[in-house]
Design an enzyme around this catalytic site. Sequence first.
Site, PDB file in Angstrom:
ATOM      1  NE  ARG A  81       0.943  10.344  10.904  1.00  0.00           N
ATOM      2  CZ  ARG A  81       0.423   9.656  10.066  1.00  0.00           C
ATOM      3  NH1 ARG A  81      -0.812   8.441  10.898  1.00  0.00           N
ATOM      4  NH2 ARG A  81       1.316   8.623   8.450  1.00  0.00           N
TER       5      ARG A  81
ATOM      6  CG  ASP B  94       3.981   1.093   9.631  1.00  0.00           C
ATOM      7  OD1 ASP B  94       4.432   1.491   8.565  1.00  0.00           O
ATOM      8  OD2 ASP B  94       3.652   2.146  10.863  1.00  0.00           O
TER       9      ASP B  94
ATOM     10  NE  ARG C  32      -6.744   4.503   5.820  1.00  0.00           N
ATOM     11  CZ  ARG C  32      -6.130   5.208   6.710  1.00  0.00           C
ATOM     12  NH1 ARG C  32      -6.563   5.876   7.863  1.00  0.00           N
ATOM     13  NH2 ARG C  32      -5.309   6.370   5.790  1.00  0.00           N
TER      14      ARG C  32
ATOM     15  CE  LYS D 234      -1.175   1.339   4.344  1.00  0.00           C
ATOM     16  NZ  LYS D 234      -1.374   2.804   4.549  1.00  0.00           N
ATOM     17  CG  ASN D 235       2.492   3.059   3.409  1.00  0.00           C
ATOM     18  OD1 ASN D 235       1.228   3.164   2.885  1.00  0.00           O
ATOM     19  ND2 ASN D 235       2.846   2.668   4.819  1.00  0.00           N
TER      20      ASN D 235
ATOM     21  CB  CYS E  55      -4.117  10.028  12.088  1.00  0.00           C
ATOM     22  SG  CYS E  55      -2.574   9.604  12.823  1.00  0.00           S
TER      23      CYS E  55
HETATM   24  C1  EPZ Z   1       4.436   7.071   6.439  1.00  0.00           C
HETATM   25  O1  EPZ Z   1       4.070   7.840   7.587  1.00  0.00           O
HETATM   26  C2  EPZ Z   1       4.022   5.606   6.150  1.00  0.00           C
HETATM   27  N1  EPZ Z   1       2.158   6.300   5.520  1.00  0.00           N
HETATM   28  C3  EPZ Z   1       3.546   5.035   7.779  1.00  0.00           C
HETATM   29  O2  EPZ Z   1       3.023   3.695   7.874  1.00  0.00           O
HETATM   30  C4  EPZ Z   1       4.249   5.150   8.585  1.00  0.00           C
HETATM   31  O3  EPZ Z   1       4.840   4.981   9.572  1.00  0.00           O
HETATM   32  C5  EPZ Z   1       5.619   5.917   9.058  1.00  0.00           C
HETATM   33  O4  EPZ Z   1       5.296   6.399   7.224  1.00  0.00           O
HETATM   34  C6  EPZ Z   1       6.651   5.894   9.152  1.00  0.00           C
HETATM   35  O5  EPZ Z   1       7.273   4.714   8.738  1.00  0.00           O
HETATM   36  C7  EPZ Z   1       2.736   5.752   4.164  1.00  0.00           C
HETATM   37  O6  EPZ Z   1       4.152   5.688   3.768  1.00  0.00           O
HETATM   38  C8  EPZ Z   1       1.049   6.668   2.973  1.00  0.00           C
HETATM   39  P1  EPZ Z   1       6.906  10.681   8.463  1.00  0.00           P
HETATM   40  P2  EPZ Z   1       4.332   9.672   7.184  1.00  0.00           P
HETATM   41  O7  EPZ Z   1       6.226  10.939   7.686  1.00  0.00           O
HETATM   42  O8  EPZ Z   1       5.383   9.706   5.771  1.00  0.00           O
HETATM   43  C9  EPZ Z   1       7.486  13.286  11.644  1.00  0.00           C
HETATM   44  C10 EPZ Z   1       0.556   2.841   8.065  1.00  0.00           C
HETATM   45  O9  EPZ Z   1       0.564   1.933   8.512  1.00  0.00           O
HETATM   46  N2  EPZ Z   1       6.703  14.592  10.828  1.00  0.00           N
HETATM   47  O10 EPZ Z   1       7.732   9.446   8.562  1.00  0.00           O
HETATM   48  O11 EPZ Z   1       2.915  10.118   7.328  1.00  0.00           O
HETATM   49  C11 EPZ Z   1       5.516  12.586  12.356  1.00  0.00           C
HETATM   50  O12 EPZ Z   1       5.530  13.194  13.418  1.00  0.00           O
HETATM   51  C12 EPZ Z   1       1.229   4.788   8.222  1.00  0.00           C
HETATM   52  O13 EPZ Z   1       0.970   1.779   6.193  1.00  0.00           O
HETATM   53  C13 EPZ Z   1       6.954  15.851  10.713  1.00  0.00           C
HETATM   54  O14 EPZ Z   1       7.083  16.459  11.953  1.00  0.00           O
HETATM   55  O15 EPZ Z   1       5.295   9.331   8.419  1.00  0.00           O
HETATM   56  C14 EPZ Z   1       6.425  11.330  12.242  1.00  0.00           C
HETATM   57  O16 EPZ Z   1       6.718  11.626  14.180  1.00  0.00           O
HETATM   58  C15 EPZ Z   1       1.059   4.630   8.968  1.00  0.00           C
HETATM   59  N3  EPZ Z   1       7.202  16.845  10.016  1.00  0.00           N
HETATM   60  C16 EPZ Z   1       7.938  11.142  11.860  1.00  0.00           C
HETATM   61  O17 EPZ Z   1       8.027  12.238  11.721  1.00  0.00           O
HETATM   62  C17 EPZ Z   1       6.682  16.857   8.615  1.00  0.00           C
HETATM   63  O18 EPZ Z   1       6.679  17.282   8.423  1.00  0.00           O
HETATM   64  C18 EPZ Z   1       7.693  10.615  10.910  1.00  0.00           C
HETATM   65  O19 EPZ Z   1       6.896  10.725   9.971  1.00  0.00           O
HETATM   66  C19 EPZ Z   1       6.432  15.039   8.156  1.00  0.00           C
HETATM   67  C20 EPZ Z   1       6.667  13.949   9.126  1.00  0.00           C
END
Ligand code: EPZ
Length: 427
Positions: free
Chosen positions: A125, A308, A400, A22-23, A120
């Site tokens: 996020r 995850d 999802r 999915k990702n 969420c």
């Molecule tokens: C991706 O989410 C995945 N989703 C998530 O999978 C996964 O848990 C996550 O990466 C971490 O591996 C998809 O790929 C669609 P991040 P993402 O930006 O990109 C902070 C699932 O279950 N952050 O890597 O949204 C954030 O708050 C989902 O399939 C900022 O501060 O995660 C977090 O603490 C859930 N500012 C950390 O970085 C930003 O602009 C990592 O988030 C962006 C992120």
Amino acid sequence: MDKFVIRGGNPLLGTVRISGAKNAALPAMAAALLTEEPVILENIPQVRDIETTRRLLSAMGAEVELGYGRAQHRTTISCRRVSSPEASYELVKTMRASTLVLGPLLARCGRARVSLPGGCAIGARPIDLHIKGLELLGAKIKQEHGYVEASCRRLRGAEILFDKITVTGTEDLLMAATLAEGESVLQNCAREPEVADLASLLNKMGAHIEGAGTATVRVKGVGELHGAKHRIIPDRIEAATFLIAGALTDGDLNIAACDPDHLGALLDKLHEVGISTQRTSDSVRVEGSRNLKAADVVTEEYPGFPTDLQAQYMALATQADGTSVITENIFENRFMHALELVRMGANIKIEGRRAVVGGRSPLSGAAVLASDLRASASLLVAALVADGETIIDRVYHIDRGYENIEEKMRAVGAQIRRLGEILPKKR
Ligand code: EPZ
């Protein structure tokens, strides 16, 4: 809302085939916005987030064919006309990964209006790092009324250093940089396999990307991209979820059509708790055990132990011999499943970012509530070894990101069935 009814006690035996990731599919579908030619993606998982992305792209004027026939699991996306470069709150609130259209829309159309995702169940996020990177590429961005409004005549290559490692932030900016004028260097990038898979698709479309999958990625901008055909990588989180289920139910399970190279952190952890696995180039066989040893886990960005998988591993830790300490470093609120596991009999204490999980806690079936995608998977795994019947409500969360999980589980011996919503008879 659908529920799952699961009766625990059966070992998982046989072979399960893993679906596409999915990702990896979500950013790949967004990448189709970068060209007016058709992009064909194969091995697309039949999950709710893919349907949401189809609706999102169609609302912009894209033509999206999506077929799941036997040989298919394929989508063809033609973004010849992107009449409205917008992602509405209605859609973004159901899937925050919709923000992946921000970079491609800016790069292709010079403007974008995307709803801020909001928080969420697992955390705030934010997308501040996406926005900061796009501004460095020359975009003018304002945020008002819950929307990000971005515009730019043409993006210009830049040096971007991510303050924090962000998966979709890396993917968003990677896509934007492919059509920027000049070269971009992205540093402190996410190294997830899904990032490398996206870059592989973009290069097939005519982009010039080097280093994807490592911390530093170089992109030479080009004038335009063309169509391409690409097969999405297997879903490493689905594969790992089944590995944990096979281990926990003392089963003998072959996970086929996966990529063992993406499973290193979990395979190491399973060996640490006393589980043996055998692997080929595209499968892993796991033989369960009743003598699981406790082992601590700290979630980290790839190639570390994935956040995850934290929830699913917690279910296994409740049965291990000894106490396991699980530290969640990525998200600030990703222990919702712990409270439901405790209702099933688990012994878990939450201390900030740490969960202290007591082992050898017999689980009993209960009515539980799914709160997010991976928490739902954790409850399902726990129900497989609980005594009696578990009813998991709100399984739309699991739909999802897991394709036909109840059919896949049933095919290898799980006693699981879906209770559809019983709608009141029309009078
Ligand atoms: C991706 O989410 C995945 N989703 C998530 O999978 C996964 O848990 C996550 O990466 C971490 O591996 C998809 O790929 C669609 P991040 P993402 O930006 O990109 C902070 C699932 O279950 N952050 O890597 O949204 C954030 O708050 C989902 O399939 C900022 O501060 O995660 C977090 O603490 C859930 N500012 C950390 O970085 C930003 O602009 C990592 O988030 C962006 C992120």
